[in-house]
Scaffold this motif. Structure first.
Motif, PDB file in Angstrom:
ATOM      1  N   HIS A  12     -60.256  -8.997  15.812  1.00 22.82           N
ATOM      2  CA  HIS A  12     -59.576  -9.924  14.912  1.00 22.82           C
ATOM      3  C   HIS A  12     -59.671 -11.344  15.444  1.00 22.82           C
ATOM      4  CE1 HIS A  12     -56.142  -9.188  17.693  1.00 22.82           C
ATOM      5  NE2 HIS A  12     -55.841 -10.450  17.406  1.00 22.82           N
ATOM      6  N   GLY A  14     -57.330 -14.957  15.398  1.00 27.46           N
ATOM      7  CA  GLY A  14     -55.995 -15.486  15.141  1.00 27.46           C
ATOM      8  C   GLY A  14     -56.043 -16.835  14.448  1.00 27.46           C
ATOM      9  N   GLN A  67     -45.832 -12.887  11.460  1.00 30.24           N
ATOM     10  CA  GLN A  67     -47.177 -12.502  11.911  1.00 30.24           C
ATOM     11  C   GLN A  67     -47.685 -11.427  10.958  1.00 30.24           C
ATOM     12  OE1 GLN A  67     -46.833 -11.199  15.936  1.00 30.24           O
ATOM     13  NE2 GLN A  67     -48.882 -10.371  16.027  1.00 30.24           N
ATOM     14  N   MET A  69     -51.373  -9.191   9.644  1.00 29.35           N
ATOM     15  CA  MET A  69     -52.783  -8.845   9.802  1.00 29.35           C
ATOM     16  C   MET A  69     -53.390  -8.724   8.405  1.00 29.35           C
ATOM     17  SD  MET A  69     -54.965  -8.473  12.278  1.00 29.35           S
ATOM     18  CE  MET A  69     -54.224  -7.834  13.772  1.00 29.35           C
ATOM     19  N   SER A  77     -60.633  -8.700  11.406  1.00 28.73           N
ATOM     20  CA  SER A  77     -59.482  -9.073  10.585  1.00 28.73           C
ATOM     21  C   SER A  77     -58.979 -10.442  11.013  1.00 28.73           C
ATOM     22  CB  SER A  77     -58.364  -8.037  10.762  1.00 28.73           C
ATOM     23  OG  SER A  77     -58.812  -6.767  10.364  1.00 28.73           O
ATOM     24  N   GLU A  79     -55.495 -12.316  12.106  1.00 26.52           N
ATOM     25  CA  GLU A  79     -54.088 -12.206  12.466  1.00 26.52           C
ATOM     26  C   GLU A  79     -53.485 -13.577  12.212  1.00 26.52           C
ATOM     27  OE1 GLU A  79     -51.361 -10.367  16.009  1.00 26.52           O
ATOM     28  OE2 GLU A  79     -53.246 -11.329  16.569  1.00 26.52           O
TER      29      GLU A  79
END
Length: 179
Positions: A12, A14, A67, A69, A77, A79
């Motif tokens: 992922h 961020g 937060q 996902m 992905s 986040e």
């Protein structure tokens, strides 16, 4: 050292946004994103304090309030964080560190139209890609999200060019089944 000590891939990326709900709508409406889960909701206590600041490299006084996902097609992905405290503007392409995400599109003009309709701002018209991506039918365009993050939309239907010194091929989405 064992061979399984190496990473297997990007899981992922961020992204911090000023408003998680607005960003989620932008990703859903503009990119067809789906919510995988909420790791921290409005009902949960914020993640904050000296230990969290140390563990995550947050500035003093910062707090993670939400937060989520999010999944966009195949690949890693996103986040997505909503954080209070000292913040800077979104990074641009010339800034050191992570500066954009790129999404592969089968219908580049349609994807661009959808992302702009969701609130993004195209920085230019669709244009050709760089040397190793400059194959028939290619195209690319950068779009700025409402909070300033850069998103590249690109298509490379004829694939990449690899020289004799290439050690690997870059990830590409699975071919779409015709139906």
């Amino acid at each position: 050292m064992t061979s399984n000590a190496l990473p297997r891939g990007i899981q992922h990326i961020g992204v911090t946004v000023p408003d998680l709900d607005a960003a989620t709508r932008f990703f859903v409406d503009g990119l067809g994103a789906k919510i995988a889960y909420d790791g921290l909701t409005e009902k949960d206590p914020a993640r904050e304090g000296a230990e969290v600041e140390h563990q995550l490299g947050l500035p003093s006084g910062a707090a993670i309030h939400r937060q989520r996902m999010i999944v966009i097609g195949e690949g890693p992905s996103l986040e997505v964080f909503e954080i209070s405290g000292p913040q800077r503007e979104a990074a641009g392409l010339a800034d050191i560190g992570l500066n954009h995400i790129a999404l592969y599109c089968d219908d580049l003009p349609g994807s661009l139209e959808r992302l702009v309709a969701a609130g993004g701002t195209a920085l230019s018209e669709i244009h050709g890609n760089s040397r190793h991506e400059d194959s028939p039918g290619n195209g690319s365009v950068y779009v700025k999200a409402p909070w300033g993050m850069l998103i590249e939309l690109q298509t490379i239907p004829a694939g990449h060019y690899y020289g004799d010194d290439s050690q690997a091929e870059v990830w590409m989405p699975s071919p779409r089944e015709q139906g």
